[in-house]
Design an enzyme around this catalytic site. Structure first.
Site, PDB file in Angstrom:
ATOM      1  N   ASP A 186       9.876  -0.407 -38.557  1.00  0.00           N
ATOM      2  CA  ASP A 186       8.505  -0.913 -38.355  1.00  0.00           C
ATOM      3  C   ASP A 186       8.435  -2.428 -38.529  1.00  0.00           C
ATOM      4  O   ASP A 186       7.395  -2.958 -38.942  1.00  0.00           O
ATOM      5  CB  ASP A 186       7.532  -0.272 -39.357  1.00  0.00           C
ATOM      6  N   CYS A 232      -3.589  19.873 -33.420  1.00  0.00           N
ATOM      7  CA  CYS A 232      -3.772  18.508 -33.909  1.00  0.00           C
ATOM      8  C   CYS A 232      -4.968  17.841 -33.238  1.00  0.00           C
ATOM      9  O   CYS A 232      -5.734  17.098 -33.881  1.00  0.00           O
ATOM     10  CB  CYS A 232      -2.514  17.678 -33.698  1.00  0.00           C
ATOM     11  N   CYS A 265      -0.269  24.569 -27.631  1.00  0.00           N
ATOM     12  CA  CYS A 265      -0.905  24.293 -28.925  1.00  0.00           C
ATOM     13  C   CYS A 265      -1.674  22.972 -28.883  1.00  0.00           C
ATOM     14  O   CYS A 265      -1.156  21.952 -28.434  1.00  0.00           O
ATOM     15  CB  CYS A 265       0.144  24.239 -30.028  1.00  0.00           C
ATOM     16  N   CYS A 315       5.232  20.979 -27.298  1.00  0.00           N
ATOM     17  CA  CYS A 315       4.200  21.654 -28.090  1.00  0.00           C
ATOM     18  C   CYS A 315       3.606  22.856 -27.382  1.00  0.00           C
ATOM     19  O   CYS A 315       2.749  23.556 -27.958  1.00  0.00           O
ATOM     20  CB  CYS A 315       3.082  20.673 -28.433  1.00  0.00           C
ATOM     21  N   CYS A 355      -8.507  16.813 -35.472  1.00  0.00           N
ATOM     22  CA  CYS A 355      -8.683  15.400 -35.811  1.00  0.00           C
ATOM     23  C   CYS A 355     -10.140  15.141 -36.197  1.00  0.00           C
ATOM     24  O   CYS A 355     -11.046  15.448 -35.417  1.00  0.00           O
ATOM     25  CB  CYS A 355      -8.292  14.516 -34.628  1.00  0.00           C
ATOM     26  N   CYS A 412      -0.218  21.188 -37.853  1.00  0.00           N
ATOM     27  CA  CYS A 412       0.863  21.464 -36.911  1.00  0.00           C
ATOM     28  C   CYS A 412       1.671  22.683 -37.372  1.00  0.00           C
ATOM     29  O   CYS A 412       2.142  22.723 -38.516  1.00  0.00           O
ATOM     30  CB  CYS A 412       1.780  20.245 -36.797  1.00  0.00           C
ATOM     31  N   CYS A 459      -4.489   9.314 -43.047  1.00  0.00           N
ATOM     32  CA  CYS A 459      -4.993  10.659 -42.748  1.00  0.00           C
ATOM     33  C   CYS A 459      -3.832  11.480 -42.215  1.00  0.00           C
ATOM     34  O   CYS A 459      -3.141  11.053 -41.300  1.00  0.00           O
ATOM     35  CB  CYS A 459      -6.107  10.583 -41.713  1.00  0.00           C
ATOM     36  N   CYS A 485      -3.548  15.686 -38.573  1.00  0.00           N
ATOM     37  CA  CYS A 485      -2.838  16.145 -37.373  1.00  0.00           C
ATOM     38  C   CYS A 485      -1.482  16.746 -37.715  1.00  0.00           C
ATOM     39  O   CYS A 485      -0.988  17.627 -37.002  1.00  0.00           O
ATOM     40  CB  CYS A 485      -2.701  15.013 -36.359  1.00  0.00           C
TER      41      CYS A 485
END
Length: 370
Positions: free
Chosen positions: A135, A195, A192, A189, A199, A249, A242, A245
């Site tokens: 990052d 998430c 599904c 995914c 949210c 899962c 947060c 999500c």
């Protein structure tokens, strides 16, 4: 040089350094450039000007470090034991802090281990070009991780591995050695949408596309201004980040607990009562958050986030008194304190139906020790 043999050794060394999985890919991310540009053009990066400043360099690692021909993508698990997912979300008088930030800041730890991996390779092959990133530079780490076989990009935009969910950090070692590459991950995914529907602010606007301007992680961490009123109620007691999500899962139920003690919950965040955290002065905040990713948001933003959470908490005169005493520190903070005071005076306990449903899902699906 036997590059396949070297690649095999690198993966062994990486595990010895605390990484759970490593993959190798080339630097061609051209197919991601149009999506990146569209995301920026839509303004989904919010006030994160640095996301747009470097243009398409994010999709071109060889421009970031000239001579780069391969990227070693590495994963380090961070899910701490006794994370207290449901208990913290269910108690509106306690603070919810994103799981990744409960322990020490991961940037330096992961980067140091990647640097050691580069040094270990150097011992084997002699001088070569490499540089670790966590990052810390304009680079599309998730597409690289997917290309290196570490997982697929979930609808929440995070990398998912069917064996461990998404509770892990990513880091990259850019190198100039033409190592053999790994096969990209082919998972997905399916149908599904857990998430997306869970949210709190509907920030996931399309498969793998997040509008940061609506995301509580962005609003509580990256954004230092006045949080729009429409998002203050959905914040609930989330004061830093947060995880919703990821919490809902289905793959999260397979997440292993971290083996890295530095990622365990620090003492200052054990049973974190909102009112107690709000009463910290700046010196106490800096001391208690020493070595934490939370420290970088600063004391006033910390107070801003907690003020909103206190506004969402059940009425207590002690909360009203504490909020009132903080008035006058700065105009931005005052806006949120005044909102919180209004909520305290006009309403009692609040947990949205969505948050209650999330809590039930978490209680059913998370690892027992988490």
């Amino acid at each position: 040089m036997d590059y396949q043999q070297l690649a095999d050794k690198i993966k062994v060394w990486a595990k010895e350094l605390g990484f759970q999985k490593v993959g190798i890919c080339d630097v061609d991310l051209t197919r991601h450039e149009s999506a990146l540009q569209a995301w920026l053009d839509a303004g989904y990066h919010g006030d994160m000007d640095w996301m747009a400043r470097h243009g398409m360099m994010r999709a071109r690692p060889d421009e970031l470090l000239p001579g780069t021909v391969r990227v070693i993508s590495a994963r380090m698990d961070y899910l701490p034991p006794e994370a207290g997912f449901a208990s913290n979300l269910a108690n509106p008088e306690h603070a919810y802090v994103s799981r990744y930030a409960l322990g020490r800041d991961y940037h330096k730890l992961v980067r140091n281990q990647l640097k050691k991996l580069g040094q270990r390779i150097e011992q084997e092959v002699g001088a070569f070009g490499y540089r670790p990133f966590v990052d810390s530079a304009p680079i599309l780490e998730r597409p690289l991780a997917e290309k290196a076989g570490l997982g697929w990009t979930g609808k929440h935009s995070l990398i998912i591995d069917e064996s461990c969910g998404s509770w892990f950090f990513l880091g990259e070692l850019l190198i100039d050695l033409p190592l053999p590459v790994d096969a990209p991950h082919q998972g997905d995914c399916g149908k599904c949408t857990a998430c997306m529907t869970s949210c709190p602010t509907q920030a996931i606007v399309d498969d793998g596309v997040v509008d940061a301007r609506r995301c509580l992680s962005y609003l509580t961490i990256e954004f230092d201004g006045i949080i729009p009123e429409e998002f203050r109620r959905p914040m609930g007691n989330r004061i830093y980040g947060c995880d919703d999500c990821q919490l809902v899962c289905p793959w999260s139920r397979y997440s292993p607990l971290t083996k890295e003690s530095d990622f365990h919950r620090r003492a200052a965040l054990k049973d974190p009562e909102l009112l107690s955290l709000f009463l910290w002065d700046e010196e106490t905040f800096l001391t208690n958050m020493q070595g934490s990713a939370i420290r970088r948001i600063g004391h006033k933003q910390w107070l801003r986030n907690i003020a909103i959470a206190l506004g969402n908490a059940p009425y207590r005169q002690a909360i009203v008194d504490a909020l009132t005493q903080r008035l006058g520190l700065c105009s931005t903070l005052d806006v949120h304190i005044e909102w919180a005071l209004e909520q305290q005076r006009s309403q009692s306990h609040y947990i949205s139906n969505k948050q209650q449903r999330l809590i039930r899902i978490i209680e059913k699906g998370m690892p027992r020790d988490a």
